[in-house]
Enzyme design. Sequence first.
Site, mmCIF file in Angstrom:
data_model
loop_
_atom_site.group_PDB
_atom_site.id
_atom_site.type_symbol
_atom_site.label_atom_id
_atom_site.label_comp_id
_atom_site.label_asym_id
_atom_site.label_seq_id
_atom_site.Cartn_x
_atom_site.Cartn_y
_atom_site.Cartn_z
ATOM 1 C CD GLU A 258 -2.831 1.373 2.427
ATOM 2 O OE1 GLU A 258 -2.558 2.219 2.883
ATOM 3 O OE2 GLU A 258 -3.570 0.532 2.677
ATOM 4 C CB CYS A 292 -1.737 6.003 2.993
ATOM 5 S SG CYS A 292 -0.053 5.691 3.298
#
Length: 521
Positions: A258, A292
């Site tokens: 990720e 994120c």
Amino acid sequence: MSRPTTRVYDRLLDLVAIPEFRTDPTSRPVSAINEVFTGDPLAEIPAGTADDVVAAVERARAAQVAWAERDPKDRVAVLERFAKLVMRNRDELMNIVQAETGKSRASAQEEVLDCLITARHYAKVAPGLLAPKRVQGMLPGLTKAVVHRQPKGVVGVIAPWNYPLNLAATDALAALAAGNAVVIKPASITPFCALAAADMFYRAGLPRDLFQVVPGSGGTVGGAIVENVDYLMFTGSTATGRVLGRQCGERLIGYSAELGGKNAMIVTAGADLDEVAEVATRAFYSNSGQLCISVERVYVEKSIAPQLIETLTARVRAMSVGPGYDFEAEMGSLISRDQLDVVTTHVDDAVAKGARLLAGGRPRPDLGPLFYEPTLLTDVPADATCYEEETFGPVVSIYPVDSVEEAIAKANDTEYGLNSSVFAGSDAEGEQIAARLRTGTVNVGEGYVAGWGSVAGPMGGMGVSGVGRRHGDEGLLKYTEAQTIATQRLINMSGPGFVPRKRWQQMLAPATNAMRFLPTR
């Protein structure tokens, strides 16, 4: 509530997967870990070596054999006990997270709750996912085909500093449930969060060699992990993700990551702007924007842009910012001088090039060494650094647009594709817009929590925002190898002895074609 005591850090330090350091603290150089709110020292952590990683992987590989042989229901019992311990010790865990990261209490609680729900989810579904599955054989009735799931072996986890507890624990939860061992490198500035996860695992009954924490630098410890494990899970920047992806490709091992995001929010004319403003304080500023999946861009229809700007500006200016091990502050500190410098540079650059500052825009050394105000910008020009680059801080830009179509086009006009958010006049309208956005998760009526917390669904990035998924079935099955066992019965493919070979070969094609009419099992 206050920062953890020396006793807590001494206990966690004993869990470092470097036996030599535990017997001889002078055997490894150490570095200081400081409380982010104040800059005061908390504890010292040893720097692992490549040899430490090799030894940890060897211990993990030996322990993994017996672990893989255990029934999945037996393995997930550890996950169930882990969840209970997390719930029981949540205040201490939040204290450790806050001390190392400087985030608000609410953001720290998100980490703890994610550990809780992820453990419970995989404890519930893992046995079913890992059970052998019967599939259609080559010759129905004559060929029995069963798909089994074999663990990868030793999984390496390279965890980030922004959510260092849950991203150390939750990726490991799925890997362990699947029968693997885990060796983890925590971020150099947040090692004790990973050790706190180890503490919960060991107390839950997990054999110690199955989850090992080796602190140290990315170049030394991270590099050695990539070179020795059977699968790699990484969370961090896109730039580092590219490097690790190449290294995993060279070794032909599986890899999931990720990575970064430049996440957008779309607000249409029918949206409840008061609700948008309230949700936005989390969508924009959880962990001071060092998330994120937090929002950095807002596209709003021009007919409501002035009202949204006014409402958002008032709400952001009213946010409570500061240190504290309680739920009083809505936003905490940045984590490091590097992050503070990036945020300051991005904001100053945008303003110098013509952006208008609506709220924030200043460091706050009066609150602590690394605080920066929650910041709103508008009129950000295309040549500003923060227009396309991820800031990863408490900086959000608002862009009025002529239509929803333009908002969708601009939201998709990026190489990133991690998360997005939609506020519309109805759920149906929001879902229609969401389906056209190129991101791994889309939240309708929310910023990021709905997608993140729906752990039964996969989560990850499109474009340069990632490879593979965490959460959902994919988040566990990626840690396995699919193995098909096919058993041929009664007649083998050479044909029965009473049928001439030539005749048998002539019969194969029409017989194979006729199989489309047969049941699939």
